[in-house]
Design an enzyme around this catalytic site. Structure first.
Site, PDB file in Angstrom:
ATOM      1  CD  GLN A  52      85.404  91.590  -1.266  1.00  0.00           C
ATOM      2  OE1 GLN A  52      85.947  91.901  -2.335  1.00  0.00           O
ATOM      3  NE2 GLN A  52      85.520  90.379  -0.740  1.00  0.00           N
ATOM      4  CG  ASP A  81      63.491 100.736  12.701  1.00  0.00           C
ATOM      5  OD1 ASP A  81      63.123  99.625  12.277  1.00  0.00           O
ATOM      6  OD2 ASP A  81      63.606 101.733  11.968  1.00  0.00           O
ATOM      7  CG  ASN A 225      58.721 103.513   1.103  1.00  0.00           C
ATOM      8  OD1 ASN A 225      59.383 104.544   1.055  1.00  0.00           O
ATOM      9  ND2 ASN A 225      59.108 102.440   1.772  1.00  0.00           N
ATOM     10  CB  SER A 290      62.823 102.742   5.882  1.00  0.00           C
ATOM     11  OG  SER A 290      61.471 102.636   6.214  1.00  0.00           O
TER      12      SER A 290
END
Length: 420
Positions: A52, A81, A225, A290
């Site tokens: 929210q 992807d 990574n 990513s």
């Protein structure tokens, strides 16, 4: 050609191609994070709960100011992807399903011999969730009930399913996906994956990248990574000349601990606790370069929409030059700095071909220091003494004159009565 399955390993050297790491190996599955919108800490549920608030990666951007400049309208961004799920309401209007493509081979099986779901032919099936997350960061449409949206909310996503969670996908299929993206009029290509073990793959991949650049397409790729412990090595396709290589930054605009370092890194973007869309609807938090790459791909789409004649080199240079950095030059951790979307769209008086170090510093003449006298010259002493004589004489004349006036007045004063 048989597509490698299971763990990501190089294909036989005689074939001169290497397996491409599954996107999730450098994203969602490799870097789990606790999530306020996930049922289980460290995992994403599909569909997810609605986030929210406004995610921190968007709080750092003046979105109203940004979207006054550009919304990415008219720019097509290819997401190569795991597919993009259009069941998420924020993506349904953002995805060009007619142009989508599924490059996954038929009759896939996992390491246990079980059939792997290939998905829709137009690339709109995403059982992994990775591609759906990437697409949301770029072009998710604003929606009531959430403060999350893509940075380029009027850009169009071209879904190209090229790999999956099982590592099905090769450098050859990635090269083909890039060519297909160009054929489908992509203005920007996002590649949130890299080759296994950071080994340079078949020349076909670089050739595909070069063709895309020659056609005026901006190519953005995640840096990888594997940076824990200061590990430094090149990754592909991020290391190719002309590709905008993106590292991850944290809330403090510093390199995320996992983010790959190296001289090839061009810029950094938020990659920690990134909120984005998931299959079926809702949101999830995730970590990884990513999710930094699509943040930058979205900025590239914004610039390309505003400056339709700018070249890929000029667009990438603009992003690099306007990035926020603590040093004046490029470094191997965050490149030219953390991307600043608003600055990239407002400080754009003219295109540049390459970023310049020491931005804002100019070489000027230093101020002339005042002379310091440790003594006085004979001339200065004579002048000083003469001043004393003149001033002293004036004081003496004034004193004598005053005394004479006082004496005169005293003589004119009448005597006092003593009686009669």
């Amino acid at each position: 050609m048989r597509t490698p399955r299971g763990p990501l390993r190089p294909a036989p050297p005689s074939r001169r191609l290497f397996a491409v790491a599954a996107a999730t190996a450098v994203g969602c599955l490799g870097l789990p994070v606790p999530s306020a919108v996930a049922d289980t800490p460290g995992q994403c549920s599909y569909p997810g709960e609605m986030y929210q608030g406004r995610p921190w990666a968007l709080q750092r951007v003046l979105l109203d100011e940004l979207w006054k400049q550009s919304t990415g309208e008219g720019v097509r961004v290819a997401v190569i992807d795991t597919g993009v799920d259009i069941k998420n309401p924020q993506l349904k209007g953002a995805v060009d399903a007619k142009s989508g493509l599924n490059l996954m081979p038929e009759n896939l099986k996992d390491a246990n011999g079980n059939k792997v779901e290939r998905g829709a032919e137009n690339g709109t099936t995403d059982t992994v969730g990775h591609g759906t997350k990437v697409a949301g960061i770029i072009a998710a449409r604003p929606m009531d009930g959430t403060g999350f949206s893509g940075l380029a909310p009027k850009a169009t996503i071209i879904p190209i399913q090229q790999n999956d969670a099982e590592g099905n996908g090769t450098a050859v299929s990635l090269a083909k996906a890039i060519d297909e993206a160009v054929e489908r009029d992509a203005g920007v290509i996002n590649i949130s994956q890299d080759t296994a073990k950071a080994v340079e793959p078949t020349p076909l991949l670089k050739q595909a990248v070069d063709r895309a650049l020659a056609e005026g397409v901006v190519v953005v790729a995640s840096a990888g990574n594997d940076g824990q412990g200061g590990n430094v090595k090149k990754t592909y396709p991020a290391s190719y000349e002309g590709v905008l290589a993106v590292a991850s930054s944290d809330r403090n605009n510093e390199r995320a601990a996992f983010s790959q370092s190296g001289d090839f890194v061009d810029v950094a973007a938020p990659g920690v606790d990134v909120i984005t869309t998931v299959p079926g609807g809702g949101h999830c938090a995730d970590n990884g370069t990513s999710f930094s790459a699509p943040y930058v791909a979205a900025v590239a789409a914004l610039i390309k929409s505003k400056h339709k004649n700018w070249t890929p080199r000029q667009i990438t240079a603009q992003i690099q030059q306007t990035a926020e950095r603590s040093t004046s030059d490029h470094d191997r951790l965050v490149g030219w700095g953390v991307v600043d979307p608003v600055r990239a769209l407002t400080e754009d008086d003219k295109p540049i071909e390459r970023p310049v170090a020491r931005e804002g510093l100019t070489r000027a003449e230093p101020p002339t220091p005042p002379e310091i006298h440790l003594g006085e010259t004979p001339e200065e002493r004579d002048t000083r003494l003469a001043t004393y004589v003149v001033v002293g004489g004036g004081v003496l004349v004034a004193a004598i004159g005053g005394s004479a006036v006082a004496l005169r007045d005293a003589r004119r004063r009448p005597g006092r009565a003593t009686g009669r």
